[in-house]
Every structure is written in C-alpha cells, then in structure tokens.
Design a protein around this motif. Structure first.
Motif, mmCIF file in Angstrom:
data_model
loop_
_atom_site.group_PDB
_atom_site.id
_atom_site.type_symbol
_atom_site.label_atom_id
_atom_site.label_comp_id
_atom_site.label_asym_id
_atom_site.label_seq_id
_atom_site.Cartn_x
_atom_site.Cartn_y
_atom_site.Cartn_z
ATOM 1 N N LYS A 45 4.423 -16.880 1.940
ATOM 2 C CA LYS A 45 5.134 -15.943 1.465
ATOM 3 C C LYS A 45 4.274 -14.494 1.987
ATOM 4 C CE LYS A 45 6.533 -16.786 -2.992
ATOM 5 N NZ LYS A 45 6.103 -17.010 -4.743
ATOM 6 N N ILE A 46 5.246 -13.183 2.284
ATOM 7 C CA ILE A 46 4.564 -11.844 3.172
ATOM 8 C C ILE A 46 4.665 -11.043 2.331
ATOM 9 C CG2 ILE A 46 6.619 -9.768 3.962
ATOM 10 C CD1 ILE A 46 7.956 -11.772 5.433
ATOM 11 N N SER A 47 2.926 -10.676 2.643
ATOM 12 C CA SER A 47 2.350 -10.120 1.016
ATOM 13 C C SER A 47 2.357 -8.382 1.809
ATOM 14 C CB SER A 47 1.420 -10.379 1.476
ATOM 15 O OG SER A 47 0.279 -9.932 2.560
ATOM 16 N N LEU A 48 2.474 -7.641 2.877
ATOM 17 C CA LEU A 48 2.915 -6.288 3.141
ATOM 18 C C LEU A 48 3.692 -6.070 4.708
ATOM 19 C CD1 LEU A 48 -0.867 -5.164 4.133
ATOM 20 C CD2 LEU A 48 0.916 -4.675 2.269
ATOM 21 N N LYS A 49 5.106 -5.763 3.988
ATOM 22 C CA LYS A 49 5.967 -4.798 5.198
ATOM 23 C C LYS A 49 5.859 -3.611 5.836
ATOM 24 C CE LYS A 49 9.484 -6.512 7.826
ATOM 25 N NZ LYS A 49 8.962 -7.027 8.661
ATOM 26 N N TYR A 50 6.146 -2.847 6.965
ATOM 27 C CA TYR A 50 5.704 -1.548 7.500
ATOM 28 C C TYR A 50 7.191 -1.458 7.907
ATOM 29 C CZ TYR A 50 0.467 -2.627 6.825
ATOM 30 O OH TYR A 50 -0.372 -3.156 6.708
ATOM 31 N N CYS A 51 7.367 -0.383 7.563
ATOM 32 C CA CYS A 51 8.991 0.092 7.828
ATOM 33 C C CYS A 51 8.545 1.736 7.968
ATOM 34 C CB CYS A 51 9.923 0.313 6.535
ATOM 35 S SG CYS A 51 9.904 -1.601 5.970
ATOM 36 N N VAL A 52 9.335 1.863 10.125
ATOM 37 C CA VAL A 52 8.354 3.677 10.027
ATOM 38 C C VAL A 52 9.791 4.181 11.032
ATOM 39 C CG1 VAL A 52 6.399 2.196 10.853
ATOM 40 C CG2 VAL A 52 8.275 1.959 12.656
ATOM 41 N N CYS A 53 9.437 4.810 11.256
ATOM 42 C CA CYS A 53 10.887 6.308 11.847
ATOM 43 C C CYS A 53 10.354 5.090 13.214
ATOM 44 C CB CYS A 53 10.297 7.735 12.337
ATOM 45 S SG CYS A 53 11.598 8.431 13.207
ATOM 46 N N ASN A 54 12.206 4.838 13.725
ATOM 47 C CA ASN A 54 11.907 4.688 15.122
ATOM 48 C C ASN A 54 11.676 5.312 16.303
ATOM 49 O OD1 ASN A 54 14.259 6.596 15.144
ATOM 50 N ND2 ASN A 54 15.073 5.634 16.484
#
Length: 98
Positions: free
Chosen positions: A37-46
């Motif tokens: 299972k995905i435990s961490l997901k990073y979403c960033v500015c493009n």
C-alpha cells in the motif's frame, strides 16, 4: 485534514493549486513492504526543482523553455495505519504563490 482515499487528497491539492494560481505534479511515492500500500505520496508545484542542464544536441531544432524554478509548494499525504485513510502529513507554501 483527513481523506478516505489517496485520490481524494490529491484532488483536494489540485483544486487548491488551481484556485491559488499554480499547477501540480505527482513527485514521489513510498510503499509499505508488508502489503504494497502507498504510505506516502508527495504532490508538488509543477515548477518545483530545477531541470538538469540540457546536453548539446546537433539534431535539436528548438530549445525547450525553462519550466522549473525551484518552487517549494508541496504537500505530503500519509497513510494512517489503522484506518486506511490519508492525512496531510506536511505542507509548504512558496513565496511566489499568493
């Protein structure tokens, strides 16, 4: 904030970014070894980070514009182990974003 699914958390940040005047991209993922299972997901500015210096190519007809400028806007979504929900574990706002 708490989200029932990872996609809800990503959608929340994409909507926030749109209202704030920037775009996002998914940066990195960490999975648990035990069940995948995905435990961490990073979403960033493009515009996060800096692109590597392009190599000189003789067959290059047009130079690509510089799109990454070191923006620090991001969130980290973290899996809550006992509930299978995600929370915003950390967030950072860049100075160029209103």
């Amino acid at each position: 904030m708490k989200f029932d699914t990872l996609q809800q958390g990503i959608s929340f940040y994409e909507n926030y970014a749109r209202v704030s005047g920037f775009d996002t991209r998914l940066y990195s993922t960490k999975k648990r070894k035990s069940d995948g299972k995905i435990s961490l997901k990073y979403c960033v500015c493009n515009k996060e980070g800096f692109r590597e210096t392009p190599r000189l190519q003789s067959n290059c007809k047009k130079k690509r514009p510089i799109t990454r400028m070191g923006c620090n806007a991001r969130i980290t979504l973290k899996l809550i182990n006992d509930q299978d929900n995600y929370i915003i574990f950390s967030s950072m706002k860049d100075t160029h974003i209103p």
